[in-house]
Design a protein around this motif. Structure first.
Motif, PDB file in Angstrom:
ATOM      1  N   GLN A   1      69.198  54.955  47.398  1.00 61.11           N
ATOM      2  CA  GLN A   1      70.527  54.979  47.832  1.00 61.11           C
ATOM      3  C   GLN A   1      70.682  56.186  48.926  1.00 61.11           C
ATOM      4  N   SER A   2      71.279  55.949  49.856  1.00 60.69           N
ATOM      5  CA  SER A   2      71.455  57.118  50.725  1.00 60.69           C
ATOM      6  C   SER A   2      72.312  58.235  50.006  1.00 60.69           C
ATOM      7  N   VAL A   3      72.015  59.575  50.412  1.00 56.98           N
ATOM      8  CA  VAL A   3      72.863  60.637  49.911  1.00 56.98           C
ATOM      9  C   VAL A   3      74.225  60.700  50.499  1.00 56.98           C
TER      10      VAL A   3
ATOM     11  N   SER B   1      76.267  58.193  50.634  1.00 52.07           N
ATOM     12  CA  SER B   1      77.121  57.485  49.955  1.00 52.07           C
ATOM     13  C   SER B   1      77.780  57.869  48.800  1.00 52.07           C
ATOM     14  N   ASP B   2      77.430  58.977  48.302  1.00 50.27           N
ATOM     15  CA  ASP B   2      78.068  59.813  47.520  1.00 50.27           C
ATOM     16  C   ASP B   2      79.737  59.968  47.542  1.00 50.27           C
ATOM     17  N   LYS B   3      80.472  59.991  46.620  1.00 49.95           N
ATOM     18  CA  LYS B   3      81.764  60.138  46.470  1.00 49.95           C
ATOM     19  C   LYS B   3      82.457  61.543  46.639  1.00 49.95           C
ATOM     20  N   ILE B   4      83.445  62.063  47.085  1.00 50.41           N
ATOM     21  CA  ILE B   4      83.689  63.308  47.093  1.00 50.41           C
ATOM     22  C   ILE B   4      84.514  63.553  45.617  1.00 50.41           C
ATOM     23  N   PHE B   5      84.006  64.792  45.064  1.00 50.39           N
ATOM     24  CA  PHE B   5      84.572  65.005  43.729  1.00 50.39           C
ATOM     25  C   PHE B   5      86.098  65.557  43.985  1.00 50.39           C
TER      26      PHE B   5
END
Length: 103
Positions: A95-97, A99-103
């Protein structure tokens, strides 16, 4: 100081892969880290003893002589080897980095 010490840690994985067997990697890494930690704990005490006994100039002479002896010992004892990739990991669905969600 710790920034300089930690910059050395990635470089120690190359000789670890070259000279250590796969089953002894954990033990080898532990011994390297133990040597680093012993150097950080005993080094200032030994340096202080050298300074109080012989003076500041002798500290630099002793450091230079031990560096020359250590490099000579390293060249004589270890034969150069090429590093082999022994631990190869692959990811099936990367997965692409981004695509992470903001905390």
């Amino acid at each position: 100081m710790i920034l300089i010490a930690d910059s050395f840690r990635p470089a120690m994985f190359v000789p670890l892969n070259s000279y250590s067997k796969p089953k002894n990697k954990t033990r080898s890494l532990t011994l390297i880290r133990l040597a680093i930690n012993l150097g950080f704990s005993a080094g200032p005490a030994i340096g202080g003893l050298i300074i109080t006994s012989f003076g500041y100039i002798s500290l630099f002479w002793i450091d230079g002589i031990t560096c020359l002896l250590g490099s000579t010992l390293l060249v004589k004892v270890l034969s150069p080897k090429k590093s082999k990739i022994t631990d190869k990991t692959t990811t099936k669905n990367p997965q692409s980095v981004f695509s992470d969600k903001i905390f």
